[in-house]
Write a protein that holds these residues in place. Structure first.
Motif, short mmCIF file in Angstrom:
data_model
loop_
_atom_site.label_atom_id
_atom_site.label_comp_id
_atom_site.label_asym_id
_atom_site.label_seq_id
_atom_site.Cartn_x
_atom_site.Cartn_y
_atom_site.Cartn_z
N LEU A 160 0.83 -1.20 0.00
CA LEU A 160 0.00 0.00 0.00
C LEU A 160 0.87 1.25 0.00
CD1 LEU A 160 -2.72 1.46 0.20
CD2 LEU A 160 -2.60 1.14 2.69
N ASN A 161 1.89 1.26 0.83
CA ASN A 161 2.79 2.40 0.92
C ASN A 161 3.48 2.65 -0.43
OD1 ASN A 161 4.13 4.51 2.20
ND2 ASN A 161 5.82 3.20 2.80
N SER A 162 3.92 1.60 -1.06
CA SER A 162 4.57 1.72 -2.37
C SER A 162 3.62 2.27 -3.42
CB SER A 162 5.10 0.34 -2.80
OG SER A 162 5.66 0.41 -4.07
N GLU A 163 2.40 1.78 -3.44
CA GLU A 163 1.40 2.25 -4.39
C GLU A 163 1.07 3.72 -4.16
OE1 GLU A 163 -1.88 -0.45 -4.03
OE2 GLU A 163 -0.78 -2.08 -4.99
N LEU A 164 0.94 4.11 -2.90
CA LEU A 164 0.63 5.51 -2.58
C LEU A 164 1.78 6.42 -3.00
CD1 LEU A 164 -1.04 5.10 0.92
CD2 LEU A 164 -2.17 5.72 -1.23
N TYR A 165 3.01 5.95 -2.84
CA TYR A 165 4.16 6.75 -3.25
C TYR A 165 4.16 6.95 -4.77
CZ TYR A 165 8.85 8.59 -3.67
OH TYR A 165 9.91 9.40 -3.97
N GLN A 166 3.84 5.89 -5.49
CA GLN A 166 3.78 6.00 -6.96
C GLN A 166 2.69 6.97 -7.39
OE1 GLN A 166 3.37 2.01 -8.42
NE2 GLN A 166 5.50 1.48 -7.97
N LEU A 167 1.54 6.92 -6.71
CA LEU A 167 0.45 7.83 -7.04
C LEU A 167 0.80 9.28 -6.75
CD1 LEU A 167 -2.58 5.77 -5.70
CD2 LEU A 167 -2.10 6.32 -8.09
N ASP B 139 -1.45 20.21 -4.66
CA ASP B 139 -0.29 19.33 -4.53
C ASP B 139 0.19 19.28 -3.08
OD1 ASP B 139 -0.15 18.76 -7.30
OD2 ASP B 139 1.03 20.57 -7.66
N LYS B 140 0.24 20.42 -2.44
CA LYS B 140 0.70 20.49 -1.05
C LYS B 140 -0.23 19.71 -0.13
CE LYS B 140 3.14 24.82 -1.69
NZ LYS B 140 3.19 26.25 -1.41
N GLY B 141 -1.54 19.85 -0.34
CA GLY B 141 -2.50 19.10 0.46
C GLY B 141 -2.37 17.60 0.22
N TYR B 142 -2.23 17.23 -1.04
CA TYR B 142 -2.09 15.82 -1.40
C TYR B 142 -0.86 15.22 -0.72
CZ TYR B 142 -2.05 11.64 -4.30
OH TYR B 142 -2.09 10.34 -4.74
N TYR C 108 -6.36 23.03 -1.36
CA TYR C 108 -5.58 22.26 -0.39
C TYR C 108 -6.42 21.11 0.15
CZ TYR C 108 -2.54 21.37 3.65
OH TYR C 108 -1.73 20.78 4.57
N ARG C 109 -7.65 21.41 0.57
CA ARG C 109 -8.55 20.38 1.10
C ARG C 109 -8.83 19.32 0.03
NH1 ARG C 109 -14.92 20.70 2.10
NH2 ARG C 109 -14.87 19.55 0.17
N ASP C 110 -9.00 19.74 -1.22
CA ASP C 110 -9.24 18.79 -2.31
C ASP C 110 -8.06 17.83 -2.47
OD1 ASP C 110 -11.66 20.03 -2.71
OD2 ASP C 110 -11.00 21.17 -4.47
N GLY C 111 -6.84 18.36 -2.31
CA GLY C 111 -5.65 17.51 -2.38
C GLY C 111 -5.61 16.51 -1.24
N LEU C 112 -5.96 16.98 -0.04
CA LEU C 112 -6.01 16.07 1.11
C LEU C 112 -7.01 14.95 0.86
CD1 LEU C 112 -6.12 18.67 4.05
CD2 LEU C 112 -4.17 17.22 3.46
N LEU C 113 -8.21 15.33 0.41
CA LEU C 113 -9.26 14.33 0.18
C LEU C 113 -8.89 13.34 -0.93
CD1 LEU C 113 -12.50 16.46 0.52
CD2 LEU C 113 -11.76 14.59 2.00
N LYS C 114 -8.29 13.83 -2.00
CA LYS C 114 -7.92 12.93 -3.10
C LYS C 114 -6.93 11.87 -2.62
CE LYS C 114 -6.29 12.89 -7.89
NZ LYS C 114 -5.68 11.61 -7.89
N ALA C 115 -5.96 12.31 -1.84
CA ALA C 115 -4.94 11.36 -1.36
C ALA C 115 -5.54 10.34 -0.39
CB ALA C 115 -3.79 12.12 -0.68
N ILE C 116 -6.36 10.81 0.53
CA ILE C 116 -6.90 9.87 1.53
C ILE C 116 -7.93 8.94 0.91
CG2 ILE C 116 -8.83 11.18 2.51
CD1 ILE C 116 -7.52 10.39 5.28
N ASN C 117 -8.61 9.39 -0.15
CA ASN C 117 -9.59 8.54 -0.80
C ASN C 117 -8.94 7.45 -1.65
OD1 ASN C 117 -11.88 9.69 0.30
ND2 ASN C 117 -11.99 11.26 -1.28
N GLU C 118 -7.64 7.57 -1.91
CA GLU C 118 -6.95 6.56 -2.70
C GLU C 118 -6.53 5.35 -1.86
OE1 GLU C 118 -3.86 8.83 -4.61
OE2 GLU C 118 -5.20 9.39 -6.25
N VAL C 119 -6.75 5.42 -0.59
CA VAL C 119 -6.40 4.29 0.28
C VAL C 119 -7.43 3.20 0.10
CG1 VAL C 119 -6.20 3.51 2.68
CG2 VAL C 119 -5.20 5.66 1.98
#
Length: 89
Positions: free
Chosen positions: A6-13, A27-30, A78-89
């Protein structure tokens, strides 16, 4: 759950955001939440190795708690970046 995978996939994303020539607030939020998820994966992988067990439900609950907190923030790039990253889990 394979936390290393999971960590590897998230890093690639996160590569597009991590190596952006002109990082946006998105980008900063993500990257902020991506780094947090990286630390969380490391923690649970370490816990699994030490105890030979792990609590996947605890991991998912923590991610969901943060998702809820992020959703309550004022709408922004910023919030959109945070949400996009956390939703990819």
């Amino acid at each position: 759950m394979d936390f290393n995978k999971l960590n590897s996939e998230l890093y690639q994303l996160s590569a597009n955001h991590r190596f952006s020539k002109q990082p946006t607030q998105f980008d900063k939020g993500y990257l902020k939440i991506s780094d947090w998820l990286n630390d969380l994966c490391y923690y649970y992988e370490k816990k699994r190795q030490e105890q030979e067990t792990y609590d996947e439900d605890e991991f998912k609950a923590l991610v969901e708690e943060y998702r809820t907190k992020i959703s309550e923030l004022e709408p922004s790039e910023y919030r959109d970046g945070l949400l996009k990253a956390i939703n990819e889990v």
